[in-house]
Write a protein that holds these residues in place. Structure first.
Motif, PDB file in Angstrom:
ATOM      1  N   ASP A   8     -18.412 -97.551  17.480  1.00  0.00           N
ATOM      2  CA  ASP A   8     -17.180 -96.764  17.590  1.00  0.00           C
ATOM      3  C   ASP A   8     -16.305 -97.071  16.393  1.00  0.00           C
ATOM      4  OD1 ASP A   8     -14.574 -95.685  18.483  1.00  0.00           O
ATOM      5  OD2 ASP A   8     -15.579 -95.491  20.419  1.00  0.00           O
ATOM      6  N   ASP A   9     -15.662 -96.039  15.845  1.00  0.00           N
ATOM      7  CA  ASP A   9     -14.810 -96.256  14.665  1.00  0.00           C
ATOM      8  C   ASP A   9     -13.419 -96.762  15.049  1.00  0.00           C
ATOM      9  OD1 ASP A   9     -14.682 -93.502  15.726  1.00  0.00           O
ATOM     10  OD2 ASP A   9     -13.102 -93.223  14.224  1.00  0.00           O
ATOM     11  N   GLU A  10     -13.098 -96.767  16.343  1.00  0.00           N
ATOM     12  CA  GLU A  10     -11.774 -97.244  16.753  1.00  0.00           C
ATOM     13  C   GLU A  10     -11.740 -98.772  16.790  1.00  0.00           C
ATOM     14  OE1 GLU A  10     -10.336 -95.171  20.310  1.00  0.00           O
ATOM     15  OE2 GLU A  10     -11.181 -93.366  19.399  1.00  0.00           O
ATOM     16  N   ASP A  59     -20.074 -93.711  20.179  1.00  0.00           N
ATOM     17  CA  ASP A  59     -19.072 -92.670  20.053  1.00  0.00           C
ATOM     18  C   ASP A  59     -19.711 -91.519  19.265  1.00  0.00           C
ATOM     19  OD1 ASP A  59     -16.568 -91.396  19.887  1.00  0.00           O
ATOM     20  OD2 ASP A  59     -16.021 -92.480  18.048  1.00  0.00           O
ATOM     21  N   ASN A  61     -17.641 -88.859  17.698  1.00  0.00           N
ATOM     22  CA  ASN A  61     -16.764 -88.484  16.584  1.00  0.00           C
ATOM     23  C   ASN A  61     -16.399 -89.698  15.737  1.00  0.00           C
ATOM     24  OD1 ASN A  61     -16.505 -85.674  17.379  1.00  0.00           O
ATOM     25  ND2 ASN A  61     -15.391 -86.480  19.135  1.00  0.00           N
ATOM     26  N   MET A  62     -17.091 -89.800  14.607  1.00  0.00           N
ATOM     27  CA  MET A  62     -16.830 -90.905  13.674  1.00  0.00           C
ATOM     28  C   MET A  62     -16.901 -90.343  12.264  1.00  0.00           C
ATOM     29  SD  MET A  62     -19.106 -94.030  15.220  1.00  0.00           S
ATOM     30  CE  MET A  62     -20.671 -93.145  15.247  1.00  0.00           C
ATOM     31  N   LYS A 109     -14.457 -89.946  27.210  1.00  0.00           N
ATOM     32  CA  LYS A 109     -13.304 -90.799  26.919  1.00  0.00           C
ATOM     33  C   LYS A 109     -12.081 -90.219  27.606  1.00  0.00           C
ATOM     34  CE  LYS A 109     -14.464 -92.882  22.488  1.00  0.00           C
ATOM     35  NZ  LYS A 109     -13.988 -93.188  21.134  1.00  0.00           N
TER      36      LYS A 109
END
Ligand SMILES: [Mg+2]
Length: 122
Positions: A8-10, A59, A61-62, A109
């Protein structure tokens, strides 16, 4: 021990997951690894032993490689790995594509951790 790779990019994801899986991590049955991009996930996966039991949670969307592109690569390199995709609620297009590409599961999410655990540990 099952290695769980969370992609995940978060930035707050590692802390959140370590909190929500404290019991499972303390049990010593699971070992968590984190990657903040698809590229980093693949780099990690290339270091795996063929006998490692791995579950990937990604995830969609990255920036850079998307989770769906990562899924495609994983299916080529590791055809039998369990891969669960994570994306926004109501994201039908991504859901359909994830199923088509062979995702083992799909969750939305914000993550419902009870549901996620059911999908992960069956
Ligand atoms: Mg993202």
């Amino acid at each position: 021990m099952t290695k769980v790779l969370i992609v995940d990019d978060e930035g707050d994801v590692p802390v959140l997951f370590k909190q929500r899986f404290r019991k499972e991590l303390n049990s010593g049955i699971y070992e968590f690894h984190f990657a903040n991009s698809g590229e980093q996930a693949l780099t990690f996966m290339r270091t795996l032993d063929p006998f490692d039991i791995v579950l990937v949670l990604s995830d969609i969307n990255m920036p850079g490689m998307t989770g769906l592109e990562l899924l495609k690569q994983i299916r080529i390199l590791f055809p039998t790995l369990k891969v669960i995709m994570v994306s926004a609620y109501g994201d039908k297009k991504n859901y359909d594509e994830a199923v088509m590409l062979g995702a083992s599961g799909f969750i939305t999410k914000p993550v419902d951790f009870t549901l996620l655990k059911e999908k992960m540990f069956v």
